[in-house]
Design an enzyme around this catalytic site. Sequence first.
Site, PDB file in Angstrom:
ATOM      1  N   HIS A  94       0.667  -1.207   0.057  1.00 37.74           N
ATOM      2  CA  HIS A  94      -0.001   0.037   0.008  1.00 37.74           C
ATOM      3  C   HIS A  94       0.763   1.193   0.026  1.00 37.74           C
ATOM      4  O   HIS A  94       0.638   2.303  -0.629  1.00 37.74           O
ATOM      5  CB  HIS A  94      -0.757  -0.019   1.096  1.00 37.74           C
ATOM      6  CG  HIS A  94      -1.830   1.037   1.398  1.00 37.74           C
ATOM      7  ND1 HIS A  94      -2.916   1.160   0.991  1.00 37.74           N
ATOM      8  CD2 HIS A  94      -1.510   2.403   1.811  1.00 37.74           C
ATOM      9  CE1 HIS A  94      -3.756   2.433   1.379  1.00 37.74           C
ATOM     10  NE2 HIS A  94      -2.844   3.287   1.715  1.00 37.74           N
ATOM     11  N   GLU A  95       1.931   1.305   0.722  1.00 36.34           N
ATOM     12  CA  GLU A  95       2.781   2.375   0.874  1.00 36.34           C
ATOM     13  C   GLU A  95       3.649   2.538  -0.478  1.00 36.34           C
ATOM     14  O   GLU A  95       3.860   3.670  -1.004  1.00 36.34           O
ATOM     15  CB  GLU A  95       3.770   2.179   2.045  1.00 36.34           C
ATOM     16  CG  GLU A  95       2.982   2.269   3.403  1.00 36.34           C
ATOM     17  CD  GLU A  95       1.900   3.407   3.760  1.00 36.34           C
ATOM     18  OE1 GLU A  95       2.272   4.569   3.078  1.00 36.34           O
ATOM     19  OE2 GLU A  95       1.102   3.510   4.162  1.00 36.34           O
ATOM     20  N   HIS A  98       1.473   4.297  -2.686  1.00 35.30           N
ATOM     21  CA  HIS A  98       1.743   5.875  -2.523  1.00 35.30           C
ATOM     22  C   HIS A  98       2.621   6.470  -3.303  1.00 35.30           C
ATOM     23  O   HIS A  98       2.709   7.647  -3.807  1.00 35.30           O
ATOM     24  CB  HIS A  98       1.681   6.097  -1.037  1.00 35.30           C
ATOM     25  CG  HIS A  98       0.265   6.273  -0.129  1.00 35.30           C
ATOM     26  ND1 HIS A  98      -0.496   7.246  -0.377  1.00 35.30           N
ATOM     27  CD2 HIS A  98      -0.103   5.273   0.533  1.00 35.30           C
ATOM     28  CE1 HIS A  98      -1.400   7.220   0.370  1.00 35.30           C
ATOM     29  NE2 HIS A  98      -1.321   5.736   1.214  1.00 35.30           N
ATOM     30  N   GLU A 125      -6.310   6.740  -0.660  1.00 36.39           N
ATOM     31  CA  GLU A 125      -6.191   5.476  -0.087  1.00 36.39           C
ATOM     32  C   GLU A 125      -7.051   4.170  -0.574  1.00 36.39           C
ATOM     33  O   GLU A 125      -6.408   3.115  -0.673  1.00 36.39           O
ATOM     34  CB  GLU A 125      -6.920   5.430   1.715  1.00 36.39           C
ATOM     35  CG  GLU A 125      -6.424   6.455   2.479  1.00 36.39           C
ATOM     36  CD  GLU A 125      -4.725   6.208   2.718  1.00 36.39           C
ATOM     37  OE1 GLU A 125      -4.525   4.951   3.061  1.00 36.39           O
ATOM     38  OE2 GLU A 125      -3.958   6.968   2.384  1.00 36.39           O
TER      39      GLU A 125
END
Length: 293
Positions: A94-95, A98, A125
């Site tokens: 997930h990061e 980003h 998100e």
Amino acid sequence: MTTPPPGDASTPPAEASTEDRHLSAAQRGRMRELAAGYAARLPGRDSESLASGLGARLVYTDLGERDGAYDPEHKVILVDRKASPQRQRFTLAHEVSHALLLGDDDLLSGLHDSFEDERLEQAIETLCNVGAATILMPPDLLSDLLRRFGPTGRGIHELSRRADVSASSAMYALADEAQGQIIFAICSRAGGKKLEEGSSGRQRRAVLGAQRPVVVRASAATKEVKYTLGAGTVVPDDHLVVGVLDSGYEVGGRSYVPFRSGRKMPAYADAYPDGKRGVLVSFRLEEKTEKQA
């Protein structure tokens, strides 16, 4: 254009956001493209390899209520050291997403044009969850599992095992990829979690009774389905899912979706026992016959 804050994966991995339906197909497709391209360049899918493509340092630390964060200035990915290994793995992906989003000016600009304030953060998100799922569960893996097992409870189990992700992450990925009117759910015996607000008195009395009922822990559905199966919904004792949980045997057959309103929508259910996680199940909604039409 305002740069969003460092990534904060404090929400449960891969869960559907309220902004999910407002993201365009092009935005979701571009995120998948970025994530798939990144994953294809990696030497492996272990944690260090997942971070290596960014040249980022991976740090496990106590983050309190947050699961992770990405610091683009110092190229550091922070992951909560107390989370389960599977959650840590999804948080890492997930990061990474980003970082990929920050590097795509067109996609980022489009999000700022479409959303503001809290809705913008939610949209970001959600897109990063899309990216994380693509990194850990690439299209070729999803296609292979759908071909071999179909959109079933066992399909969720096999994807979770092979991609080393949680059952809920696998379930959301299958729901996003599968075709047709299908509702997926993870069910288990009621424990410490409360029933969803609005559950009927019968459902609440059942939870308080001596025998813990089977409840829905999480659910997802394909884009063709307009119904939801709320977390905390009680599954009736005579339902196929309860039999699978008690017997430990995989079962498929004509059944129904047990909505908390008491409505029983006809469906073909494929239920797979998955140890401590309970039962993984898919409900394929039955098409109306000519006589019913």
